[in-house]
Scaffold this active site. Structure first.
Site, PDB file in Angstrom:
ATOM      1  N   CYS A 114       0.811  -1.225   0.000  1.00  0.00           N
ATOM      2  CA  CYS A 114       0.000   0.000   0.000  1.00  0.00           C
ATOM      3  C   CYS A 114       0.844   1.274   0.000  1.00  0.00           C
ATOM      4  O   CYS A 114       0.344   2.350  -0.299  1.00  0.00           O
ATOM      5  CB  CYS A 114      -0.962   0.003   1.187  1.00  0.00           C
ATOM      6  SG  CYS A 114      -2.123  -1.364   1.116  1.00  0.00           S
ATOM      7  N   HIS A 251      -3.125   7.387   1.938  1.00  0.00           N
ATOM      8  CA  HIS A 251      -3.570   6.065   1.496  1.00  0.00           C
ATOM      9  C   HIS A 251      -4.923   5.788   2.140  1.00  0.00           C
ATOM     10  O   HIS A 251      -5.131   6.049   3.327  1.00  0.00           O
ATOM     11  CB  HIS A 251      -2.552   5.015   1.922  1.00  0.00           C
ATOM     12  CG  HIS A 251      -3.055   3.622   1.777  1.00  0.00           C
ATOM     13  ND1 HIS A 251      -3.615   3.162   0.608  1.00  0.00           N
ATOM     14  CD2 HIS A 251      -3.120   2.582   2.662  1.00  0.00           C
ATOM     15  CE1 HIS A 251      -3.979   1.912   0.769  1.00  0.00           C
ATOM     16  NE2 HIS A 251      -3.702   1.535   2.003  1.00  0.00           N
ATOM     17  N   ASN A 281     -10.034   0.014  -0.064  1.00  0.00           N
ATOM     18  CA  ASN A 281      -8.568   0.082  -0.091  1.00  0.00           C
ATOM     19  C   ASN A 281      -8.069  -0.516  -1.404  1.00  0.00           C
ATOM     20  O   ASN A 281      -8.153  -1.724  -1.606  1.00  0.00           O
ATOM     21  CB  ASN A 281      -8.020  -0.687   1.117  1.00  0.00           C
ATOM     22  CG  ASN A 281      -6.503  -0.667   1.193  1.00  0.00           C
ATOM     23  OD1 ASN A 281      -5.829  -0.277   0.248  1.00  0.00           O
ATOM     24  ND2 ASN A 281      -5.967  -1.092   2.327  1.00  0.00           N
TER      25      ASN A 281
HETATM   26  N1  COA Z   1     -18.463  -8.040   9.525  1.00  0.00           N
HETATM   27  C1  COA Z   1     -18.937  -8.270  10.746  1.00  0.00           C
HETATM   28  N2  COA Z   1     -18.150  -8.534  11.806  1.00  0.00           N
HETATM   29  C2  COA Z   1     -16.830  -8.575  11.583  1.00  0.00           C
HETATM   30  C3  COA Z   1     -16.266  -8.352  10.323  1.00  0.00           C
HETATM   31  C4  COA Z   1     -17.141  -8.082   9.257  1.00  0.00           C
HETATM   32  N3  COA Z   1     -16.715  -7.834   8.004  1.00  0.00           N
HETATM   33  N4  COA Z   1     -14.935  -8.451  10.423  1.00  0.00           N
HETATM   34  C5  COA Z   1     -14.642  -8.720  11.706  1.00  0.00           C
HETATM   35  N5  COA Z   1     -15.796  -8.797  12.405  1.00  0.00           N
HETATM   36  C6  COA Z   1     -15.974  -9.087  13.825  1.00  0.00           C
HETATM   37  C7  COA Z   1     -14.796  -9.827  14.427  1.00  0.00           C
HETATM   38  O1  COA Z   1     -14.878 -11.205  14.177  1.00  0.00           O
HETATM   39  C8  COA Z   1     -14.950  -9.495  15.887  1.00  0.00           C
HETATM   40  O2  COA Z   1     -15.942 -10.309  16.424  1.00  0.00           O
HETATM   41  P1  COA Z   1     -15.811 -10.867  17.953  1.00  0.00           P
HETATM   42  O3  COA Z   1     -15.773  -9.624  18.808  1.00  0.00           O
HETATM   43  O4  COA Z   1     -17.020 -11.691  18.094  1.00  0.00           O
HETATM   44  O5  COA Z   1     -14.507 -11.622  17.970  1.00  0.00           O
HETATM   45  C9  COA Z   1     -15.494  -8.050  15.865  1.00  0.00           C
HETATM   46  O6  COA Z   1     -16.033  -7.851  14.536  1.00  0.00           O
HETATM   47  C10 COA Z   1     -14.440  -7.003  16.130  1.00  0.00           C
HETATM   48  O7  COA Z   1     -13.309  -7.309  15.351  1.00  0.00           O
HETATM   49  P2  COA Z   1     -12.032  -6.400  15.336  1.00  0.00           P
HETATM   50  O8  COA Z   1     -11.038  -6.988  14.377  1.00  0.00           O
HETATM   51  O9  COA Z   1     -11.580  -6.122  16.734  1.00  0.00           O
HETATM   52  O10 COA Z   1     -12.655  -5.053  14.730  1.00  0.00           O
HETATM   53  P3  COA Z   1     -11.979  -3.669  14.479  1.00  0.00           P
HETATM   54  O11 COA Z   1     -12.786  -2.613  15.068  1.00  0.00           O
HETATM   55  O12 COA Z   1     -10.489  -3.696  14.785  1.00  0.00           O
HETATM   56  O13 COA Z   1     -12.129  -3.538  12.897  1.00  0.00           O
HETATM   57  C11 COA Z   1     -10.791  -3.723  10.933  1.00  0.00           C
HETATM   58  C12 COA Z   1     -11.504  -4.468  12.047  1.00  0.00           C
HETATM   59  C13 COA Z   1     -10.105  -4.732  10.027  1.00  0.00           C
HETATM   60  C14 COA Z   1     -11.803  -2.917  10.134  1.00  0.00           C
HETATM   61  C15 COA Z   1      -9.732  -2.755  11.554  1.00  0.00           C
HETATM   62  O14 COA Z   1      -8.952  -3.442  12.498  1.00  0.00           O
HETATM   63  C16 COA Z   1      -8.832  -2.155  10.516  1.00  0.00           C
HETATM   64  O15 COA Z   1      -9.258  -1.382   9.695  1.00  0.00           O
HETATM   65  N6  COA Z   1      -7.537  -2.471  10.567  1.00  0.00           N
HETATM   66  C17 COA Z   1      -6.586  -1.950   9.626  1.00  0.00           C
HETATM   67  C18 COA Z   1      -6.743  -2.662   8.338  1.00  0.00           C
HETATM   68  C19 COA Z   1      -5.998  -2.005   7.252  1.00  0.00           C
HETATM   69  O16 COA Z   1      -6.088  -0.824   7.096  1.00  0.00           O
HETATM   70  N7  COA Z   1      -5.253  -2.780   6.472  1.00  0.00           N
HETATM   71  C20 COA Z   1      -4.545  -2.346   5.360  1.00  0.00           C
HETATM   72  C21 COA Z   1      -3.433  -1.476   5.759  1.00  0.00           C
HETATM   73  S1  COA Z   1      -2.618  -0.956   4.355  1.00  0.00           S
END
Ligand code: COA
Length: 324
Positions: A114, A251, A281
């Site tokens: 990215c 980004h 993304n």
């Molecule tokens: N739909 C519904 N629930 C989902 C889900 C989806 N698409 N994806 C994850 N969940 C659930 C998880 O399983 C978890 O459930 P649990 O509490 O029962 O275990 C809950 O939602 C919370 O998950 P968590 O991973 O803690 O959520 P979050 O608030 O951290 O959001 C992301 C997840 C991926 C959106 C966030 O961490 C993020 O954006 N991270 C950076 C990713 C990124 O930018 N990557 C590229 C970088 S270049």
């Protein structure tokens, strides 16, 4: 006389197919509400089966050449950032070169996931400042849909396909106290974080293409910290503060990361260009796509201070500061 690089054209291409959150909710256990609340994403574009990364890149490159008013004959170099090349080799950039009818110069790919566009821009800027190239096509193009595990709701909702491109040109700076062009670039990587964000395949390791794997919350934490710190580094290097920024083109990974970075720097959200709601993304393509949108709709004006910044797998992160 100092040689600098200025942006003289920009272009973009998005596949026609729009995939909404509702459509994804029919495939995996998710909802429009969850995706919007946690990421700010409403929809993304997905390439047709017969469209490769090079096809997206060629369209964006042609758009950028037209916007710069130059032809492929005027280009000395193509630097293409992608983590989803058409083939293991040759470089996707050479496919673009052939399609544009460009037979001179050089073309190669850069891989920093990215952060790829910032790395490619830095490479192109160095070529120009050293006098090794005068006009460079810098492209970010991706088909992340090909490396997603479409049964993994924690990753498949986050990404999209697309391509953006700019034409970078060398100018001799005439002693202007406030020169135009790229003023500084800042690149970083820290390979210890491999396991937080990677693809579990590859020609050497598993002989497969593999799928994207990510520890979302860990990436989130590093993204806000690294993006804020590299932005601070770019401002310090130019004796500027956040108040000097006219436009931040980050980004586009997650709206919450963008809000968190802006908050950390006390930067008004009005100065942040956002496309993540419509594009999701698109990895290396996300910055040139956002940049092109803000240039085309007239938000970015000549002499504006524009900062681009990114963070990605590796981890890699970086920023470029430009007086437009
Ligand atoms: N739909 C519904 N629930 C989902 C889900 C989806 N698409 N994806 C994850 N969940 C659930 C998880 O399983 C978890 O459930 P649990 O509490 O029962 O275990 C809950 O939602 C919370 O998950 P968590 O991973 O803690 O959520 P979050 O608030 O951290 O959001 C992301 C997840 C991926 C959106 C966030 O961490 C993020 O954006 N991270 C950076 C990713 C990124 O930018 N990557 C590229 C970088 S270049």
């Amino acid at each position: 006389m100092t040689r600098r690089s200025i942006v003289v054209g920009c272009g973009h291409y998005l596949p026609e197919r729009v995939v909404t959150n509702e459509e994804l909710a029919k495939r995996v256990d998710t909802s429009d509400e969850w995706i919007q609340k946690r990421t700010g994403i409403c929809e993304r574009r997905i390439a047709d089966d017969n469209q490769n990364t090079s096809d997206l890149a060629i369209n964006a490159a042609q758009d950028a050449l037209a916007s710069a008013g130059v032809s492929a004959d005027d280009i000395d170099l193509i630097v293409l950032a992608t983590a989803t090349p058409d083939e293991t080799f040759p470089a996707t950039a050479t496919r673009v070169q052939a399609a544009l009818g460009m037979t001179k110069g050089a073309a190669f790919d850069v891989q920093a996931v990215c952060t790829g566009f910032i790395y490619a821009l830095n490479v192109a800027d160095n070529f120009i400042r050293l006098g090794q190239a005068n006009r460079v096509l810098v492209i970010g193009a991706e088909t992340f849909s090909r490396i997603l595990d479409w049964e993994d709701r924690t990753t498949c909702v986050l990404f999209g396909d697309g391509a953006g491109a700019i034409v970078l040109q060398g100018i001799e700076e005439s002693g202007d106290a406030e020169p135009r062009g790229i003023l500084s670039n800042h690149l970083h990587s820290d390979g210890r974080h491999h396991d937080c964000l990677y693809v579990d395949g590859g020609p050497s390791s598993t002989k497969t293409v593999g799928h994207l794997r990510m520890e979302g919350p860990e990436v989130f934490k590093h993204a806000v910290n690294n993006m804020a710190s590299v932005l601070g580094e770019a401002l310090t290097a130019n004796n500027m503060t956040a108040a000097d920024i006219d436009w931040l083109v980050p980004h586009q990974a997650n709206k919450r990361i963008l809000d968190g970075t802006a908050r950390k720097l006390r930067l008004s959200p009005d100065k942040v260009v956002i496309t993540v709601d419509r594009h999701a993304n698109t990895s290396a393509a996300s910055i040139p796509l956002a940049l092109c949108e803000a240039v085309t709709d007239g938000r970015i004006q000549e002499r504006n201070i524009v900062v681009m910044e990114a963070m990605g797998g590796g981890f890699t992160w970086g920023a470029s500061l430009i007086r437009w």
